[in-house]
Design an enzyme around this catalytic site. Structure first.
Site, PDB file in Angstrom:
ATOM      1  N   HIS A  35       0.811  -1.315   0.647  1.00 18.83           N
ATOM      2  CA  HIS A  35      -0.202   0.102  -0.236  1.00 18.83           C
ATOM      3  C   HIS A  35       0.921   1.149  -0.220  1.00 18.83           C
ATOM      4  O   HIS A  35       2.130   1.308   0.657  1.00 18.83           O
ATOM      5  CB  HIS A  35      -0.921  -0.351   1.450  1.00 18.83           C
ATOM      6  CG  HIS A  35      -1.935  -1.035   1.060  1.00 18.83           C
ATOM      7  ND1 HIS A  35      -0.944  -2.358   2.740  1.00 18.83           N
ATOM      8  CD2 HIS A  35      -2.845  -1.477   0.820  1.00 18.83           C
ATOM      9  CE1 HIS A  35      -2.035  -2.653   1.973  1.00 18.83           C
ATOM     10  NE2 HIS A  35      -3.485  -1.545   1.969  1.00 18.83           N
ATOM     11  N   ASP A  66       2.577   2.095   3.161  1.00 20.75           N
ATOM     12  CA  ASP A  66       3.352   1.308   3.837  1.00 20.75           C
ATOM     13  C   ASP A  66       4.754   1.550   3.501  1.00 20.75           C
ATOM     14  O   ASP A  66       5.771   1.682   4.628  1.00 20.75           O
ATOM     15  CB  ASP A  66       3.074  -0.552   3.163  1.00 20.75           C
ATOM     16  CG  ASP A  66       1.528  -1.088   3.254  1.00 20.75           C
ATOM     17  OD1 ASP A  66       0.664  -0.440   4.120  1.00 20.75           O
ATOM     18  OD2 ASP A  66       1.693  -1.733   2.172  1.00 20.75           O
TER      19      ASP A  66
HETATM   20  C1  XUL Z   1      -7.494  -6.351   4.501  1.00 20.64           C
HETATM   21  C2  XUL Z   1      -6.668  -6.153   3.660  1.00 20.64           C
HETATM   22  C3  XUL Z   1      -5.813  -5.412   2.717  1.00 20.64           C
HETATM   23  C4  XUL Z   1      -6.018  -6.181   0.902  1.00 20.64           C
HETATM   24  C5  XUL Z   1      -5.156  -4.741   0.473  1.00 20.64           C
HETATM   25  O1  XUL Z   1      -8.077  -7.032   4.993  1.00 20.64           O
HETATM   26  O2  XUL Z   1      -6.848  -7.774   2.593  1.00 20.64           O
HETATM   27  O3  XUL Z   1      -4.687  -6.043   3.113  1.00 20.64           O
HETATM   28  O4  XUL Z   1      -5.778  -7.335   0.437  1.00 20.64           O
HETATM   29  O5  XUL Z   1      -5.675  -3.717   0.898  1.00 20.64           O
END
Ligand code: XUL
Ligand code: CO
Length: 436
Positions: free
Chosen positions: A101, A104
């Protein structure tokens, strides 16, 4: 050069006789299974957020893990150390891919323009490390759910200002994903849902979500990003109801809004079980509709009703998952991203390796089992037999559209009570167990 994982060797395949906890017993990256290397089948990815940013915090207490890449009071220095640690980890483990992300990898600053500059700076480093190591980006995404501005959602927020902010964030995250050669971009509707219908205009929120995704598709074309878009279903948590509930719900939404050609699904095992499905079901639904894109490989706990994001270790699950994935033609842009975190008590960096090694071995066993099942035709022949009535006579005529209710009534009156055939569930289960 080892900086953060000096005590850890490069993880190698040593076979089933090995007792070395820092070795693969089943995952042999170059071994050919059904015409492809294991590495190419699995396309393993490491989730940056859990492995490098997760510290073991839970609702009852703060983190338990002390990481060497966290050791500075300067946030940007931490971000750079974390990126270097991540690429050292990917290389030692021998995975081909990573996922992140935006938030992150680089911390937010006081305003969006400054935040974007910070992101660019870290992406410079990531770009260099990708080049040095050959590790590629499976997908990027946006964290539009943690900051308080997103407490009522991002694209489904009652405030258009928050919608605009989320759009700006996705725009930037797509740009950096494109720059890093990302093979995909994932939309997970972090807080796209509701806590209570009493304060929610559900129709309007769903329209806004669709408008947002159309804008993302337009922007993707504008910048020439050719990676695959994914939507990741999840039924609840953090909200009580998430709009991208499950694969079937997402597919219906995409079709209704003319988005089905632009998105595939990223199926997460633990999200499937939260929706009251099996992981196998969600994968099978996607395969049946040609929308399987990628997988967030993890598992839940049968006794806990939330998203525990544990590393996958159940061979029955990995076998069935790979059975469906292989039958869907395998991954193209997608892969198996370990959206999983070590337990709060697993505090050492060694545990990060054990977790990934075990999960990769579990999927390697799943792949080999599934390949054998497919090569032997074990289940498929029995399923084909079960539906054989459709290959001829009345069945073929129905499938070919030659029959209507009048003709079917005449057939039933003439032929009387239909024959019944055993479903043979126990036999099917026995056959599966021969392979697991
Ligand atoms: C949350 C989840 C996230 C997504 C990406 O449950 O799975 O980490 O994979 O935003
Ligand atoms: Co996920």
């Amino acid at each position: 050069m080892s900086e953060f994982f000096k005590s850890i060797p490069n993880i190698k395949f040593e076979g089933t006789d090995s007792k070395n906890p820092f070795a693969f017993k089943h995952y042999n990256p170059q071994e050919i299974v059904m015409g492809k290397t294991m590495a190419d089948h699995m396309r393993f990815g490491v989730a940056y957020w859990h492995t490098f940013k997760g510290g073991g915090a839970d609702p009852f207490g703060p983190g338990t893990m002390i990481r060497p890449w966290d050791d500075s009071s300067d946030e940007m220095e931490v971000a750079e150390m974390t990126m270097r640690a991540a690429f050292e980890f990917f290389t030692k483990l021998g995975v081909g891919f990573w996922c992140f992300h935006d938030r992150d990898i680089a911390p937010e600053a006081d305003n969006l323009a400054e935040t974007n500059k910070r992101l660019d700076k870290i992406v410079d480093l990531a770009e260099k490390l990708q080049k040095d190591t050959g590790v590629k980006l499976l997908w990027g995404t946006t964290n539009a759910f943690a900051h308080r501005r997103f407490m009522s959602g991002a694209s489904t927020n009652p405030s258009p200002e928050v919608f605009a902010y989320a759009a700006s964030q996705v725009k930037k995250a797509m740009e950096v994903t494109h720059r890093l050669g990302g093979q995909g971009y994932t939309f997970w509707g972090g807080r796209e849902g509701y806590e209570t219908l009493l304060n929610t205009d559900l129709k309007r929120e769903l329209e806004h979500l669709a408008a947002f995704l159309h804008m993302a598709v337009d922007y993707k074309k504008k910048i020439g990003f050719t990676g695959q878009f994914y939507i990741e279903p999840k039924p609840k948590e953090p909200t009580k109801h998430q709009y991208d509930f499950d694969a079937a719900g997402v597919y219906g939404f995409l079709i209704k809004n003319g988005l089905e050609k632009d998105f595939k699904l990223n199926i997460e095992a633990n999200h499937a079980t939260l929706a009251g499905h099996t992981f196998h079901h969600e994968l099978e639904f996607c395969t049946a509709n040609g929308i399987l894109g990628s997988v967030d490989a993890n598992r839940g706990d049968y006794l806990l009703g939330w998203d525990t994001d544990q590393f996958p270790t159940d061979i029955n699950d990995t076998t069935l998952a790979m059975y469906t994935i292989l039958r869907s033609g395998g991954f193209t842009t997608g892969g198996l991203n370990f959206d999983a975190k070590v337990r709060r008590q697993s505090t050492d960096i060694d545990d990060l390796f054990f977790a990934h090694i075990g999960a990769m071995d579990a999927f390697a066993r799943g792949l080999k089992n599934a390949a054998k099942m497919i090569q032997d035709g074990a289940l498929a022949d029995m399923v084909k037999q079960r539906y054989s009535g459709w290959d001829m006579g009345i069945g073929a005529e129905i499938e070919n559209g030659k029959m209507g209710f009048d003709e079917l009534e005449a057939y039933s009156i003439k032929n009387g009570e239909p024959n019944i055939k055993s479903g043979r569930q126990e036999l099917f289960e026995n056959v599966l167990n021969e392979y697991v």
